[in-house]
Design a protein around this motif. Structure first.
Motif, PDB file in Angstrom:
ATOM      1  N   GLU A 269       0.792  -1.209   0.000  1.00 10.83           N
ATOM      2  CA  GLU A 269       0.000   0.000   0.000  1.00 10.83           C
ATOM      3  C   GLU A 269       0.836   1.276   0.000  1.00 10.83           C
ATOM      4  O   GLU A 269       0.311   2.368  -0.245  1.00 10.83           O
ATOM      5  CB  GLU A 269      -0.926   0.011   1.220  1.00 10.83           C
ATOM      6  CG  GLU A 269      -1.964  -1.116   1.195  1.00 10.83           C
ATOM      7  CD  GLU A 269      -2.935  -1.026   2.344  1.00 10.83           C
ATOM      8  OE1 GLU A 269      -2.803  -0.077   3.148  1.00 10.83           O
ATOM      9  OE2 GLU A 269      -3.826  -1.894   2.438  1.00 10.83           O
TER      10      GLU A 269
ATOM     11  N   GLY B 168      -0.195  -0.894 -10.391  1.00 11.92           N
ATOM     12  CA  GLY B 168      -0.574  -1.547  -9.153  1.00 11.92           C
ATOM     13  C   GLY B 168      -0.560  -3.058  -9.315  1.00 11.92           C
ATOM     14  O   GLY B 168      -0.309  -3.599 -10.405  1.00 11.92           O
TER      15      GLY B 168
ATOM     16  N   GLU C 237      -2.713   9.252  -6.627  1.00 11.96           N
ATOM     17  CA  GLU C 237      -3.432   8.025  -6.267  1.00 11.96           C
ATOM     18  C   GLU C 237      -4.370   7.669  -7.405  1.00 11.96           C
ATOM     19  O   GLU C 237      -5.306   8.413  -7.703  1.00 11.96           O
ATOM     20  CB  GLU C 237      -4.210   8.162  -4.970  1.00 11.96           C
ATOM     21  CG  GLU C 237      -4.914   6.848  -4.610  1.00 11.96           C
ATOM     22  CD  GLU C 237      -5.503   6.832  -3.212  1.00 11.96           C
ATOM     23  OE1 GLU C 237      -6.252   5.885  -2.913  1.00 11.96           O
ATOM     24  OE2 GLU C 237      -5.200   7.752  -2.440  1.00 11.96           O
TER      25      GLU C 237
ATOM     26  N   ARG D 185      -7.083   4.989  -9.075  1.00 11.30           N
ATOM     27  CA  ARG D 185      -8.052   4.016  -8.568  1.00 11.30           C
ATOM     28  C   ARG D 185      -8.973   3.530  -9.685  1.00 11.30           C
ATOM     29  O   ARG D 185      -9.430   4.317 -10.509  1.00 11.30           O
ATOM     30  CB  ARG D 185      -8.922   4.631  -7.460  1.00 11.30           C
ATOM     31  CG  ARG D 185      -8.174   5.201  -6.297  1.00 11.30           C
ATOM     32  CD  ARG D 185      -9.125   5.709  -5.218  1.00 11.30           C
ATOM     33  NE  ARG D 185     -10.129   6.639  -5.742  1.00 11.30           N
ATOM     34  CZ  ARG D 185      -9.917   7.922  -5.958  1.00 11.30           C
ATOM     35  NH1 ARG D 185      -8.726   8.446  -5.736  1.00 11.30           N
ATOM     36  NH2 ARG D 185     -10.879   8.710  -6.404  1.00 11.30           N
TER      37      ARG D 185
ATOM     38  N   SER E 121      -6.537  -3.086  -6.838  1.00 10.21           N
ATOM     39  CA  SER E 121      -5.655  -2.470  -5.851  1.00 10.21           C
ATOM     40  C   SER E 121      -5.287  -1.064  -6.303  1.00 10.21           C
ATOM     41  O   SER E 121      -4.895  -0.870  -7.460  1.00 10.21           O
ATOM     42  CB  SER E 121      -4.386  -3.300  -5.687  1.00 10.21           C
ATOM     43  OG  SER E 121      -4.672  -4.567  -5.135  1.00 10.21           O
TER      44      SER E 121
ATOM     45  N   ARG F 155      -0.418   4.155  -5.676  1.00  8.12           N
ATOM     46  CA  ARG F 155       0.042   5.430  -5.140  1.00  8.12           C
ATOM     47  C   ARG F 155       1.475   5.672  -5.602  1.00  8.12           C
ATOM     48  O   ARG F 155       2.339   4.798  -5.453  1.00  8.12           O
ATOM     49  CB  ARG F 155      -0.043   5.446  -3.609  1.00  8.12           C
ATOM     50  CG  ARG F 155      -1.469   5.285  -3.100  1.00  8.12           C
ATOM     51  CD  ARG F 155      -1.526   5.249  -1.583  1.00  8.12           C
ATOM     52  NE  ARG F 155      -2.915   5.097  -1.115  1.00  8.12           N
ATOM     53  CZ  ARG F 155      -3.499   3.931  -0.937  1.00  8.12           C
ATOM     54  NH1 ARG F 155      -2.847   2.800  -1.195  1.00  8.12           N
ATOM     55  NH2 ARG F 155      -4.755   3.868  -0.523  1.00  8.12           N
TER      56      ARG F 155
END
Length: 231
Positions: free
Chosen positions: A65, A143, A217, A219, A224, A227
Motif C-alpha cells: 500500500e 498496481g 493516487e 483508482r 488495488s 500510489r
C-alpha cells in the motif's frame, strides 16, 4: 547457455492473493481511447485505434500500500499523468476475435502512462516517433494485478486519479472508445500477443502536469489502488 554478460532480471508485477509474480514481456499502449480525452488532445470521432510501446523495464510496480517513488525524468518541464486500466495477457495468440479476446486475459490492474508532454508535442510537430516522450525509465507505474475472475464488473467500473488529494481525472471504463476485447482484436492483427504482455488501454480527460513532491493516487473500483510519489 552462456552470455557475454549477466542478463538483466525480467521485470515483474505482483499479483493479488498470489506469491507468484507476473513477468512482463512487452508493454503496449492505446492512444486517445476515451472520447473526452480525444477531444482534449484535438481529435474527433471514433478513429481507428493506434498504438505505441514502452520498454518492459519501464514498468514501476507498487509493492503493497505504500507509495512507490518515481523520479522526475530528465529533459522535460511538463510531466503529465494518464490513469489507465491495464490488461495483463495470460494466453497469447494472433488474429484473436473480439468475441474470444477476454479468454486471453489473465487479469487487470490500474496503471499510469506517464508522459513527457513537451517532448511528445515537439515530436508530433516534427512528424517523429514519440519514444522520448512515452518510453522513458519508470514511465509505466502499475498496481498489483487482480485475476480477471475476481473482478467480473471491471468493464463498468469507475476510474479516477487524485493528485495531492484533489480529483484530476474521473470517468468509467465503459467510456472506452475501443473496448478491451476490441483492442486485443486490433493488436493481435499487428503483433502476436504472448503471455506477459501488458496493454495500457487509454486515459480519460483531465491529464495535467505534476511536479516533484506530488502524490498521485490512481483508482479503479475492484482493483488495488496505485500510489506514486514524484521525487
Amino acid at each position: 547457455m552462456s552470455h557475454v554478460f549477466q542478463p538483466a532480471p525480467i521485470p515483474t508485477v505482483p499479483v493479488v492473493g498470489d506469491a507468484r509474480r507476473f513477468p512482463v514481456r512487452r508493454i503496449y499502449c492505446v492512444g486517445r481511447n476515451y472520447v473526452d480525452h480525444a477531444i482534449e488532445m484535438g481529435a474527433t470521432g471514433r478513429e481507428a485505434p493506434f498504438f505505441f510501446m514502452k520498454p518492459a523495464d519501464a514498468v514501476l510496480p507498487a509493492e503493497g500500500e505504500a507509495a512507490v517513488e518515481m523520479h522526475y525524468p530528465t529533459l522535460t518541464k511538463s510531466l503529465h499523468h494518464e490513469v489507465e486500466l491495464v490488461c495483463a495477457i495470460g494466453k497469447g495468440g494472433r488474429d484473436i476475435a473480439a468475441a474470444d479476446a477476454l479468454g486471453h486475459v489473465f487479469g487487470y490492474a490500474v496503471g499510469l502512462d506517464m508522459t513527457r508532454r513537451d517532448l511528445q508535442n515537439e515530436m508530433k510537430k516534427q512528424g517523429r516517433p514519440w519514444s522520448i516522450g512515452k518510453g522513458f525509465d519508470e514511465s509505466a507505474p502499475i498496481g498489483a494485478i487482480t485475476p480477471a475472475a475476481q473482478v467480473p464488473g471491471i468493464m463498468k467500473a469507475p476510474i479516477a486519479l487524485d493528485v495531492n488529494g484533489n480529483v484530476r481525472q474521473l470517468s468509467h471504463i465503459d467510456k472506452l472508445i475501443w473496448s478491451v476485447a476490441e483492442t486485443i482484436e486490433h493488436l493481435s492483427r499487428a503483433w502476436a500477443l504472448q503471455a506477459g504482455d501488458l496493454i495500457y488501454t487509454g486515459t480519460p480527460a483531465g491529464v495535467d502536469a505534476v511536479v516533484a513532491g506530488d502524490v498521485l493516487e490512481a483508482r479503479i473500483e475492484g482493483l488495488s489502488p496505485l500510489r506514486v510519489r514524484i521525487v
